[in-house]
Write an enzyme that holds these catalytic residues in place. Sequence first.
Site, short mmCIF file in Angstrom:
data_model
loop_
_atom_site.label_atom_id
_atom_site.label_comp_id
_atom_site.label_asym_id
_atom_site.label_seq_id
_atom_site.Cartn_x
_atom_site.Cartn_y
_atom_site.Cartn_z
N ARG A 139 -6.74 -3.54 8.78
CA ARG A 139 -7.29 -4.91 8.69
C ARG A 139 -6.91 -5.74 9.90
O ARG A 139 -7.71 -6.44 10.48
CB ARG A 139 -6.77 -5.61 7.42
CG ARG A 139 -7.57 -5.31 6.17
CD ARG A 139 -7.18 -6.26 5.06
NE ARG A 139 -5.73 -6.31 4.88
CZ ARG A 139 -5.05 -5.60 3.97
NH1 ARG A 139 -5.70 -4.82 3.16
NH2 ARG A 139 -3.74 -5.70 3.86
N HIS A 183 -10.06 5.34 1.23
CA HIS A 183 -8.73 5.64 0.71
C HIS A 183 -8.25 7.07 0.93
O HIS A 183 -7.07 7.35 0.71
CB HIS A 183 -8.66 5.27 -0.77
CG HIS A 183 -8.51 3.80 -0.95
ND1 HIS A 183 -9.59 2.94 -0.93
CD2 HIS A 183 -7.42 3.02 -1.08
CE1 HIS A 183 -9.17 1.70 -1.07
NE2 HIS A 183 -7.86 1.72 -1.16
N ASP A 219 -0.40 1.61 8.56
CA ASP A 219 -0.94 0.82 9.68
C ASP A 219 -0.10 0.86 10.96
O ASP A 219 -0.57 0.44 12.01
CB ASP A 219 -1.09 -0.65 9.26
CG ASP A 219 -2.18 -0.83 8.22
OD1 ASP A 219 -3.03 0.07 8.11
OD2 ASP A 219 -2.16 -1.85 7.52
N ASP A 260 2.33 -1.02 11.97
CA ASP A 260 2.28 -2.35 12.57
C ASP A 260 3.53 -3.18 12.29
O ASP A 260 3.46 -4.40 12.13
CB ASP A 260 1.03 -3.10 12.07
CG ASP A 260 1.03 -3.28 10.57
OD1 ASP A 260 1.88 -2.67 9.89
OD2 ASP A 260 0.20 -4.04 10.06
N THR A 271 4.09 2.05 5.77
CA THR A 271 2.69 1.61 5.77
C THR A 271 1.92 2.47 6.76
O THR A 271 2.46 2.79 7.82
CB THR A 271 2.54 0.12 6.14
OG1 THR A 271 1.18 -0.16 6.48
CG2 THR A 271 3.40 -0.28 7.32
N ARG A 326 -18.04 15.40 13.63
CA ARG A 326 -18.54 15.75 14.97
C ARG A 326 -19.42 17.00 14.90
O ARG A 326 -20.45 17.08 15.56
CB ARG A 326 -17.35 15.96 15.92
CG ARG A 326 -17.71 16.45 17.28
CD ARG A 326 -18.32 15.40 18.18
NE ARG A 326 -17.34 14.52 18.77
CZ ARG A 326 -17.66 13.52 19.60
NH1 ARG A 326 -18.92 13.28 19.93
NH2 ARG A 326 -16.74 12.74 20.09
N ARG A 344 0.83 -4.68 -5.97
CA ARG A 344 0.89 -5.99 -5.30
C ARG A 344 1.16 -6.99 -6.42
O ARG A 344 0.49 -6.97 -7.44
CB ARG A 344 -0.40 -6.27 -4.57
CG ARG A 344 -0.69 -5.16 -3.52
CD ARG A 344 -1.71 -5.56 -2.50
NE ARG A 344 -2.19 -4.40 -1.75
CZ ARG A 344 -1.72 -3.98 -0.58
NH1 ARG A 344 -0.75 -4.63 0.02
NH2 ARG A 344 -2.22 -2.92 0.02
N CYS A 345 2.16 -7.84 -6.25
CA CYS A 345 2.62 -8.68 -7.36
C CYS A 345 2.73 -10.14 -6.93
O CYS A 345 3.66 -10.54 -6.23
CB CYS A 345 3.98 -8.16 -7.84
SG CYS A 345 4.81 -9.23 -9.00
N ASP A 368 5.06 -5.61 5.79
CA ASP A 368 5.66 -6.91 6.06
C ASP A 368 5.68 -7.84 4.85
O ASP A 368 6.59 -8.65 4.70
CB ASP A 368 5.05 -7.57 7.30
CG ASP A 368 3.55 -7.66 7.24
OD1 ASP A 368 2.96 -7.29 6.20
OD2 ASP A 368 2.94 -8.11 8.22
N VAL A 397 16.88 8.37 -0.31
CA VAL A 397 17.65 7.19 -0.77
C VAL A 397 18.49 7.58 -2.00
O VAL A 397 19.70 7.34 -2.05
CB VAL A 397 16.68 6.02 -1.12
CG1 VAL A 397 17.42 4.92 -1.89
CG2 VAL A 397 16.07 5.45 0.16
N GLY A 456 0.84 -1.21 0.00
CA GLY A 456 0.00 0.00 0.00
C GLY A 456 0.86 1.25 0.00
O GLY A 456 1.91 1.28 0.64
#
Length: 328
Positions: free
Chosen positions: A176, A257, A132, A134, A130, A159, A76-77, A107, A27, A15
């Site tokens: 997720r 998204h 997330d 995580d 990412t 709100r 994503r491959c 990961d 880099v 993602g």
Amino acid sequence: MKPNIKNIAVLTSGGDAPGMNACIRAVVRTGIYNGINMFGVLQGYQGLINNNIIPMDARSVSNIIHLGGTILKTARCLEFKTDEGMEIAYQNLKARDIDGLIVIGGDGTFTGARNFSNKYNIRVMGIPGTIDNDLYGSDFTLGYDTAINTVIEAIDKIRDTADSHDRLFFIEVMGRDSGCIALRSAVASGAEAVLLPERHTSIDELVSQLASGASTKKSSSIVIVSEGHKAGGAYDIAKQVKEQFNHYDTKVTILGHLQRGGSPSSFDRILGSRLGFAAVNEMLQGTSKAMVGLRGNEIKTTGIDEALSRHSFKLENDLLEMTKVLSI
Ligand code: ATP
């Protein structure tokens, strides 16, 4: 002994996350500063297989530090998980004499890099990118800070309208498997309740929490639902709650998204710059199959095997407790 590295490629995979461009810039420029020929791979591992590899110079990363998304694109491959796919990828790198690969992703991306390095002995470094938050080995992943700020801005707006109409809003956020965005955004926005993938919350428990707020004249309530919550998404939860508790007009918003986009926060720009700079320097010193991460306020390396074998986001019980106590 320092390895003799001449050519390094960088890719973004999984993602997209805000701050990836700041990281690519760091880099590429750190490599060039050290006399390395730098390459960018378009569309993650798919680009390695499709031979979508372009030379990069200092100017190819001009004016991107403030941009969301990734100029290298991501994908994503599935083919990279096969022996045939990896072999093609390796041949494409070998044809350009590329000795090192820097991957920015989550990961899954690290698993691919580790397997690739094990098979072909190519040097790899991972950068945690990412939203997330995580990954083990970094207190923060690239993109998380921008994403949670986007979420909070959206909740604040919801709100306003929720309060004006005495409404109960269920707001679904990304995550997720990790409730990090949900839990922290719940605290930061003063939400009345939060549902997380890591913890079962029954509808009865949720209803009693909402009813207690209503009994003390709360004019609106907000429930944050992590997309990975086991009892269903925000629409399912809203439907189940409405059957038992009909005090407010009920609405659902899926943030989706928009959480991934936008100009990176200063935190993510600095983090991306630090991680990109460190990843190249570590690789030039001979480190491989490791990720760079922020721990405390220092950049540290963790072996990819170790990072992958540990689960990262530990539910912060004090924050969970706070969502109840501070929203009475
Ligand atoms: P996010 O956290 O945003 O989902 P991610 O890096 O975990 O990011 P994935 O889709 O899981 O995203 O992985 C990215 C890519 O890494 C996959 O599409 C695939 O190309 C590669 N990959 C994942 N697992 C493996 C594996 N076991 N072997 C080889 N490549 C892999």
